[in-house]
Design a protein around this motif. Structure first.
Motif, mmCIF file in Angstrom:
data_model
loop_
_atom_site.group_PDB
_atom_site.id
_atom_site.type_symbol
_atom_site.label_atom_id
_atom_site.label_comp_id
_atom_site.label_asym_id
_atom_site.label_seq_id
_atom_site.Cartn_x
_atom_site.Cartn_y
_atom_site.Cartn_z
ATOM 1 N N SER A 47 0.830 -1.202 0.000
ATOM 2 C CA SER A 47 0.000 0.000 0.000
ATOM 3 C C SER A 47 0.866 1.254 0.000
ATOM 4 C CB SER A 47 -0.933 0.004 1.212
ATOM 5 O OG SER A 47 -1.668 1.200 1.272
ATOM 6 N N ALA A 60 -4.402 0.311 -3.086
ATOM 7 C CA ALA A 60 -3.648 0.818 -1.940
ATOM 8 C C ALA A 60 -4.558 1.022 -0.735
ATOM 9 C CB ALA A 60 -2.943 2.129 -2.305
ATOM 10 N N ALA A 83 -2.739 6.447 1.556
ATOM 11 C CA ALA A 83 -3.516 5.877 0.439
ATOM 12 C C ALA A 83 -4.777 6.706 0.187
ATOM 13 C CB ALA A 83 -3.867 4.422 0.746
#
Length: 88
Positions: A47, A60, A83
């Motif tokens: 991520s 992500a 993210a």
């Protein structure tokens, strides 16, 4: 380092090092290892990789959210925040 410690983090570093050395093919191979191994064993690092590279935003976020269910710590919260920020 990756040969001695084949982790997602060291594959990421290897990709960056190969790119800096002008080895585009080697960098792409290392980055493919980041994605492959990250999906298998280390969603949080994957991520972070996706967010840092500003790509695969949905994945992500999903990876960080799944990781938060297992490792609800400041590092995972950081990965999720990054993210979400990159996703917009």
């Amino acid at each position: 380092a990756y040969g001695q410690s084949p982790l997602v983090e060291t594959a990421w570093l290897l990709g960056d090092a190969r790119e800096a050395a002008g080895d585009a093919k080697g960098a792409e191979e290392a980055r493919a290892a980041v994605v492959k191994h990250g999906r298998q064993v280390d969603g949080r690092t994957l991520s972070l990789f996706f967010s840092t590279r500003n790509r695969d935003h949905e994945e992500a976020v999903s990876l960080a959210e799944a990781e938060k269910k297992v490792r609800d710590d400041i590092y995972t919260e950081d990965a999720l925040a990054w993210a979400l920020y990159r996703k917009g």
